[in-house]
Design a protein around this motif. Structure first.
Motif, PDB file in Angstrom:
ATOM      1  N   PHE A  50     -18.627 -22.546   7.812  1.00  0.00           N
ATOM      2  CA  PHE A  50     -17.228 -22.455   7.407  1.00  0.00           C
ATOM      3  C   PHE A  50     -17.164 -22.308   5.888  1.00  0.00           C
ATOM      4  O   PHE A  50     -17.547 -23.208   5.157  1.00  0.00           O
ATOM      5  CB  PHE A  50     -16.470 -23.709   7.843  1.00  0.00           C
ATOM      6  CG  PHE A  50     -16.197 -23.816   9.310  1.00  0.00           C
ATOM      7  CD1 PHE A  50     -14.892 -23.765   9.791  1.00  0.00           C
ATOM      8  CD2 PHE A  50     -17.226 -23.966  10.226  1.00  0.00           C
ATOM      9  CE1 PHE A  50     -14.617 -23.877  11.151  1.00  0.00           C
ATOM     10  CE2 PHE A  50     -16.976 -24.080  11.580  1.00  0.00           C
ATOM     11  CZ  PHE A  50     -15.666 -24.030  12.043  1.00  0.00           C
TER      12      PHE A  50
ATOM     13  N   VAL B   4     -17.327 -18.167   9.174  1.00  0.00           N
ATOM     14  CA  VAL B   4     -15.898 -18.438   9.329  1.00  0.00           C
ATOM     15  C   VAL B   4     -15.252 -18.454   7.947  1.00  0.00           C
ATOM     16  O   VAL B   4     -15.702 -19.175   7.056  1.00  0.00           O
ATOM     17  CB  VAL B   4     -15.655 -19.789  10.027  1.00  0.00           C
ATOM     18  CG1 VAL B   4     -14.154 -20.040  10.203  1.00  0.00           C
ATOM     19  CG2 VAL B   4     -16.378 -19.849  11.360  1.00  0.00           C
TER      20      VAL B   4
ATOM     21  N   ASN C 247     -12.265 -14.702  11.513  1.00  0.00           N
ATOM     22  CA  ASN C 247     -11.218 -14.829  10.503  1.00  0.00           C
ATOM     23  C   ASN C 247     -10.272 -15.948  10.924  1.00  0.00           C
ATOM     24  O   ASN C 247      -9.466 -15.791  11.846  1.00  0.00           O
ATOM     25  CB  ASN C 247     -10.468 -13.508  10.346  1.00  0.00           C
ATOM     26  CG  ASN C 247      -9.541 -13.520   9.149  1.00  0.00           C
ATOM     27  OD1 ASN C 247      -8.982 -14.556   8.782  1.00  0.00           O
ATOM     28  ND2 ASN C 247      -9.371 -12.358   8.527  1.00  0.00           N
ATOM     29  N   ALA C 248     -10.363 -17.077  10.229  1.00  0.00           N
ATOM     30  CA  ALA C 248      -9.576 -18.250  10.604  1.00  0.00           C
ATOM     31  C   ALA C 248      -8.098 -18.113  10.260  1.00  0.00           C
ATOM     32  O   ALA C 248      -7.300 -18.958  10.664  1.00  0.00           O
ATOM     33  CB  ALA C 248     -10.154 -19.490   9.919  1.00  0.00           C
ATOM     34  N   SER C 249      -7.736 -17.050   9.548  1.00  0.00           N
ATOM     35  CA  SER C 249      -6.316 -16.806   9.280  1.00  0.00           C
ATOM     36  C   SER C 249      -5.659 -16.075  10.447  1.00  0.00           C
ATOM     37  O   SER C 249      -4.429 -15.998  10.537  1.00  0.00           O
ATOM     38  CB  SER C 249      -6.137 -15.984   7.999  1.00  0.00           C
ATOM     39  OG  SER C 249      -6.579 -14.643   8.191  1.00  0.00           O
TER      40      SER C 249
ATOM     41  N   ASP D 174      -7.827 -19.259  16.005  1.00  0.00           N
ATOM     42  CA  ASP D 174      -8.362 -20.616  15.946  1.00  0.00           C
ATOM     43  C   ASP D 174      -9.886 -20.512  15.912  1.00  0.00           C
ATOM     44  O   ASP D 174     -10.501 -20.076  16.893  1.00  0.00           O
ATOM     45  CB  ASP D 174      -7.904 -21.393  17.181  1.00  0.00           C
ATOM     46  CG  ASP D 174      -8.445 -22.813  17.227  1.00  0.00           C
ATOM     47  OD1 ASP D 174      -9.371 -23.140  16.442  1.00  0.00           O
ATOM     48  OD2 ASP D 174      -7.956 -23.602  18.052  1.00  0.00           O
ATOM     49  N   PRO D 175     -10.527 -20.911  14.809  1.00  0.00           N
ATOM     50  CA  PRO D 175     -11.978 -20.710  14.718  1.00  0.00           C
ATOM     51  C   PRO D 175     -12.766 -21.545  15.718  1.00  0.00           C
ATOM     52  O   PRO D 175     -13.821 -21.109  16.192  1.00  0.00           O
ATOM     53  CB  PRO D 175     -12.293 -21.112  13.273  1.00  0.00           C
ATOM     54  CG  PRO D 175     -11.184 -22.025  12.875  1.00  0.00           C
ATOM     55  CD  PRO D 175      -9.970 -21.511  13.587  1.00  0.00           C
TER      56      PRO D 175
ATOM     57  N   THR E  68     -11.039 -28.014   7.456  1.00  0.00           N
ATOM     58  CA  THR E  68     -12.375 -27.602   7.871  1.00  0.00           C
ATOM     59  C   THR E  68     -13.252 -28.799   8.251  1.00  0.00           C
ATOM     60  O   THR E  68     -14.056 -28.706   9.180  1.00  0.00           O
ATOM     61  CB  THR E  68     -13.055 -26.783   6.767  1.00  0.00           C
ATOM     62  OG1 THR E  68     -12.969 -27.488   5.516  1.00  0.00           O
ATOM     63  CG2 THR E  68     -12.390 -25.424   6.635  1.00  0.00           C
TER      64      THR E  68
ATOM     65  N   GLN F 152     -12.581 -29.520  11.729  1.00  0.00           N
ATOM     66  CA  GLN F 152     -12.910 -28.464  12.691  1.00  0.00           C
ATOM     67  C   GLN F 152     -14.389 -28.445  13.055  1.00  0.00           C
ATOM     68  O   GLN F 152     -14.746 -27.982  14.150  1.00  0.00           O
ATOM     69  CB  GLN F 152     -12.518 -27.095  12.115  1.00  0.00           C
ATOM     70  CG  GLN F 152     -11.016 -26.865  12.073  1.00  0.00           C
ATOM     71  CD  GLN F 152     -10.648 -25.571  11.358  1.00  0.00           C
ATOM     72  OE1 GLN F 152     -11.364 -25.118  10.458  1.00  0.00           O
ATOM     73  NE2 GLN F 152      -9.532 -24.989  11.744  1.00  0.00           N
TER      74      GLN F 152
END
Length: 365
Positions: free
Chosen positions: A171, A195, A215-217, A220-221, A257, A260
């Protein structure tokens, strides 16, 4: 005899960084004076700039250079040796005595550092923070080994000890995260999932070994990681197919992060093997909320990695060898260079997310 130097100073009051002309003292018995080639520019310095302070602060903690002077008790380097300066003691196991952080007297005030200062044309440091090198294949790009590479790659090879075939998610793919990607590739990890919020950084990470970009934007990663890592041959204690990576590395340190990476790793295969490991690499500035029941029931682990758990005397030659063989492309990882006079522009660019890999200050061309 003193040594003239240009040194970047962070004032106590809110103000731009200053470049001061100073005279470095002769080294004490355990100190070394280094003429610098280049220094990395790290997010850690942004944290220092934003935080409160009582003293003027000397910044920077990774560099390359050549020894000008050494104290009487310094035996591992001598005048003319090329070295790397880092903020981690080079060999704490063999030399357990406490190393003294560098300070300078400026206008009747003591300017302090986080062990070393490398945003300077010349620096003075305790010998424990100075690592001798046999040769530098590139005296500028190798300056980032002392923090970015050490922190990211070290987290993979030391803290986590990733093995061939392990799956990893990283990440944040700035300088530290890209170094983790490189180390994962060297170790034979698969897949290597990058990520980030920036599509260009995800494409850039592919050049260093990332096999999947998330792409976490846009999604949902955690869910995306589980979708691409399903193992139909293993089952959790709840009887579900196991998915998730063996290791997830947070190279950012944000609350989001940090929360996550535990859900992103796989649960344990009940009675067969433990769950995956989430590794905190980025510097956190908030608390984090973890689900204790998840960690217990799935036998996952959450652990920290400071400086990549590195021993610089042992690990820096490894990273230099990776560079020589082409496994670690530092010339591509360093995406921007600045002169010391441009330090305020350099820190602004980093704060605004304009640096794809790592930026450096170059003192000697």
């Amino acid at each position: 005899m003193t040594t003239a130097a240009q040194v970047v100073v962070l004032p106590v009051e809110e103000a731009p960084l200053e470049i001061r002309e100073v005279e470095l003292p002769d080294p004490s018995r355990t100190q070394v004076v280094v003429k610098q080639y280049a220094s990395g520019i790290c997010h850690s310095q942004l944290h220092q700039m934003r935080g409160p302070r009582r003293n003027p602060t000397l910044l920077g903690h990774e560099s390359t250079g050549v020894v000008l002077k050494s104290g009487s008790d310094v035996s591992h380097v001598e005048e003319g040796d090329e070295v790397m300066v880092t903020w981690v003691p080079r060999n704490a196991m063999d030399e357990p005595s406490r190393a003294t952080p560098a300070t300078l007297n400026l206008d009747s005030k003591t300017a302090v550092s986080q062990n070393v200062f490398t945003w300077a044309s010349h620096t003075i440091s305790d010998q424990q923070y100075v690592v001798k090198t046999s040769s530098l294949p590139n005296k500028h790009s190798t300056s980032i080994i002392g923090c970015a590479v050490m922190t990211g790659a070290g987290a993979v090879i030391n803290t986590a000890d990733v093995q061939e075939g392990d799956s990893v998610a990283i990440f944040g793919v700035g300088g530290v995260g890209l170094s983790a990607v490189v180390a994962a590739k060297v170790r034979g990890a698969n897949p290597i999932i990058a990520v980030d919020l920036d599509e260009e950084k995800l494409r850039f990470a592919e050049k260093f070994g990332a096999t999947i970009g998330i792409n976490a934007s846009k999604q949902d990663p955690v869910r995306a990681i589980h979708e691409v890592t399903v193992n139909p041959n293993e089952f959790s204690i709840a009887g579900r197919e196991v998915s998730g990576v063996d290791f997830a590395f947070d190279c950012i340190g944000l609350k989001t992060t940090m929360e996550q990476i535990v859900p992103a790793v796989r649960p344990g295969h009940f009675g067969a093997r433990q769950g995956g490991t989430a590794v905190l690499v980025g510097v956190p500035h908030t608390t984090v909320e973890l689900q204790a029941g998840e960690i217990l029931g799935t036998e996952k682990q959450f652990r920290g990695s400071i400086g990549g758990s590195c021993c610089p005397d042992r690990d820096f030659p490894i990273f230099l060898d990776w560079h020589r063989t082409g496994a670690l492309d530092l010339e591509s990882l360093v995406t921007q260079t600045y002169a010391i006079e441009e330090i305020n522009e350099a820190t602004a660019a980093l704060a605004e997310g304009k640096i794809a890999g790592r930026s450096i200050i170059v003192f000697e061309h």
